[in-house]
Design an enzyme around this catalytic site. Structure first.
Site, PDB file in Angstrom:
ATOM      1  N   CYS A 170       0.840  -1.208   0.000  1.00  0.00           N
ATOM      2  CA  CYS A 170       0.000   0.000   0.000  1.00  0.00           C
ATOM      3  C   CYS A 170       0.865   1.244   0.000  1.00  0.00           C
ATOM      4  O   CYS A 170       1.385   1.648   1.058  1.00  0.00           O
ATOM      5  CB  CYS A 170      -0.889   0.020   1.237  1.00  0.00           C
ATOM      6  SG  CYS A 170      -1.744  -1.528   1.547  1.00  0.00           S
ATOM      7  N   GLY A 185     -12.402  -9.039 -35.772  1.00  0.00           N
ATOM      8  CA  GLY A 185     -13.621  -8.353 -36.213  1.00  0.00           C
ATOM      9  C   GLY A 185     -14.696  -8.354 -35.138  1.00  0.00           C
ATOM     10  O   GLY A 185     -14.395  -8.153 -33.957  1.00  0.00           O
ATOM     11  N   GLY A 186     -15.940  -8.604 -35.535  1.00  0.00           N
ATOM     12  CA  GLY A 186     -17.064  -8.583 -34.587  1.00  0.00           C
ATOM     13  C   GLY A 186     -16.869  -9.581 -33.456  1.00  0.00           C
ATOM     14  O   GLY A 186     -17.173  -9.297 -32.296  1.00  0.00           O
ATOM     15  N   GLU A 239       2.140   0.697 -11.482  1.00  0.00           N
ATOM     16  CA  GLU A 239       3.608   0.586 -11.331  1.00  0.00           C
ATOM     17  C   GLU A 239       4.316   1.689 -12.110  1.00  0.00           C
ATOM     18  O   GLU A 239       5.380   1.489 -12.679  1.00  0.00           O
ATOM     19  CB  GLU A 239       4.099  -0.786 -11.802  1.00  0.00           C
ATOM     20  CG  GLU A 239       3.825  -1.900 -10.821  1.00  0.00           C
ATOM     21  CD  GLU A 239       4.834  -1.959  -9.692  1.00  0.00           C
ATOM     22  OE1 GLU A 239       4.392  -2.022  -8.529  1.00  0.00           O
ATOM     23  OE2 GLU A 239       6.055  -1.923  -9.949  1.00  0.00           O
TER      24      GLU A 239
END
Ligand SMILES: Cc1cc2nc3c(=O)[nH]c(=O)nc-3n(C[C@H](O)[C@H](O)[C@H](O)COP(=O)(O)OP(=O)(O)OC[C@H]3O[C@@H](n4cnc5c(N)ncnc54)[C@H](O)[C@@H]3O)c2cc1C
Length: 408
Positions: free
Chosen positions: A128, A364-365, A388
């Site tokens: 953290c 594609g799709g 980072e």
């Protein structure tokens, strides 16, 4: 000292193939489900622990590989399997590296095993540092650590954000300000042991990608930790602060910051994760281009598609080379005079983003739907130009290193 080589030795090939098997057989089939659930994938982490892939022993072994290639090779395979699950497995490593690089032998021996636990009782750790107002600008950090001499305790107060495994970890490594006058040189890292009162999870974030990895705020409300939880110990901290004050008194000579050196050494590991995602998307696109028929021929018969694949593969190999070079430099103690660690993270992160976008285009799709994995890989890749150190910050670090100019 190990010579730089592109050839993995027999042991490394064995380990790589073993991880690849786990990535293909366990991670790939589970990836879409945990991406949708957006929850910590405990069964997958436990499965990794059961075979020794989520364990202190395994990571220590790879970390100590004299060629430097153990960690990048491991992470590339895991993230080829899936980035969200990969980070759920590898996230603890961020905190473990924090202890390995700043802790005493005793602290390493005490805390790192508690970060992993064992196959029957799996544990997690969180690193953290970031705060709502201190992301790229680490010096703006506000979380304070105040020493209570009478009880030999440190009292931590503040709010951390975007912490991988934050709040669900057993062990938290928290960076805090011990001397606000010294900017980032007045920071120190602390272990917050399991179940320490005052530490709680704030908001859990819903994310664009790597959704199987838990990201949350960590609130520290007068958290009291024993003096021995200061990484590196009080004596070393006092010496470091005295040197920093002396430099500041002489007119603020900047010099190279120890945290910067640590980042240079850890950034290639993040680059390796990005290489794994890019390689996975490239492979899907190559297969698809060979089999998808339009205008009566496979789409790969068109240079417009084949050249994209050529560019994708070239970029991936170049990214891996930069990652391996920086990892080898870190393992052999070479100094990163041109910020080679940042170069590898910058190029690999940008490569993952570009290559996954190209893969989606080639499909594609289908590429845009969740029927195929490249849509997820593209979402996952996007974080690699942000965390980072963003791509802009990597460029800043590289530009400063190569020019010697304190570019802003
Ligand atoms: C999924 C996820 C997981 C994370 N895990 C962790 C973790 O485990 N532990 C932890 O401590 N943190 C973690 N982070 C935080 C992460 O490292 C930060 O988000 C990152 O450092 C960027 O900070 P920021 O978001 O505040 O962006 P900002 O610093 O606000 O930047 C915003 C934009 O401005 C640009 N910018 C800022 N300054 C400059 C400059 N000087 N020159 C040019 N451009 C600039 C940036 O490049 C970016 O494009 C995580 C974040 C995410 C999203």
């Amino acid at each position: 000292m190990a010579e730089f080589t592109m050839e993995l030795n027999e042991d490394q090939v064995g380990v790589r193939d073993w991880i690849h098997g786990f990535a293909a057989d366990v991670m790939r089939p589970a990836a879409a489900e945990w991406d949708e659930r957006e929850e910590t994938p405990w069964p997958v982490i436990r499965e990794a622990a059961k075979i020794g892939l989520y364990s202190l022993d395994f990571y220590a072994q790879q970390f100590l590989d004299p060629t430097g290639l153990g960690i990048p090779m491991t992470l590339e395979e895991l993230f080829w399997g899936d980035a969200g699950l990969g980070l759920a497995i590898a996230g603890t490593g961020l905190a473990a590296i924090g202890v390995f690089t700043n802790g005493t032998d005793e602290q390493i021996g005490t805390w790192v095993p508690q970060m992993y636990g064992d196959a029957n009782d799996v544990k997690l750790a969180a690193f953290c540092s970031s705060e709502p107002d201190a992301g790229s600008d680490v010096a703006a950090m506000r979380t304070r650590a105040v020493y209570a001499e009478a009880t030999d305790e440190w009292v931590l107060t503040g709010t951390k954000t975007w912490a991988t495994n934050g709040g669900i970890a057993d062990v938290h490594v928290v960076v805090a300000v011990v001397d606000p006058a010294l900017g980032s040189r007045g920071h120190a890292s602390f272990i917050v042991p399991p179940n320490t009162p005052g530490l709680s999870q704030g908001q859990k974030f819903k994310k664009h990608g790597i959704r199987a990895s838990h990201t949350a705020e960590v609130v520290l409300d007068g958290v009291r930790v024993p003096g021995h939880c200061l990484l590196g110990g009080k004596e070393k901290l006092d010496e470091r602060l005295a040197r920093a004050r002396e430099r500041a008194a002489k007119g603020g000579e900047r010099g190279r910051n120890a945290a910067m050196a640590t980042f240079e050494a850890s950034r290639p590991a993040v680059g390796a994760q990005a290489v794994g995602i890019a390689r996975a998307a490239y492979e899907v696109a190559l297969d698809y281009a060979r089999t998808r028929v339009q205008f009566g021929r496979p789409i790969i018969d068109n240079q417009g598609v084949a050249f994209q694949l050529a560019d994708m593969r070239t970029r991936i190999d170049a990214a891996r080379l930069l990652v391996w070079r920086a990892s080898w430099m870190a393992a052999t103690g070479k100094s990163f005079t041109s910020a080679e660690g940042s170069m590898s993270k910058l190029f690999a992160g940008e490569t993952a983003k570009t290559v996954t976008a190209q893969a989606m285009q080639i499909l594609g799709g289908n590429g845009y739907t969740r029927e195929y994995p490249v849509e997820r890989m593209h979402r996952d890749a996007a974080i690699y130009t942000i965390f980072e150190g963003t791509s802009e910050i990597q460029r800043l670090v590289i530009a400063r290193a190569v020019s010697g100019v304190p570019i802003r």
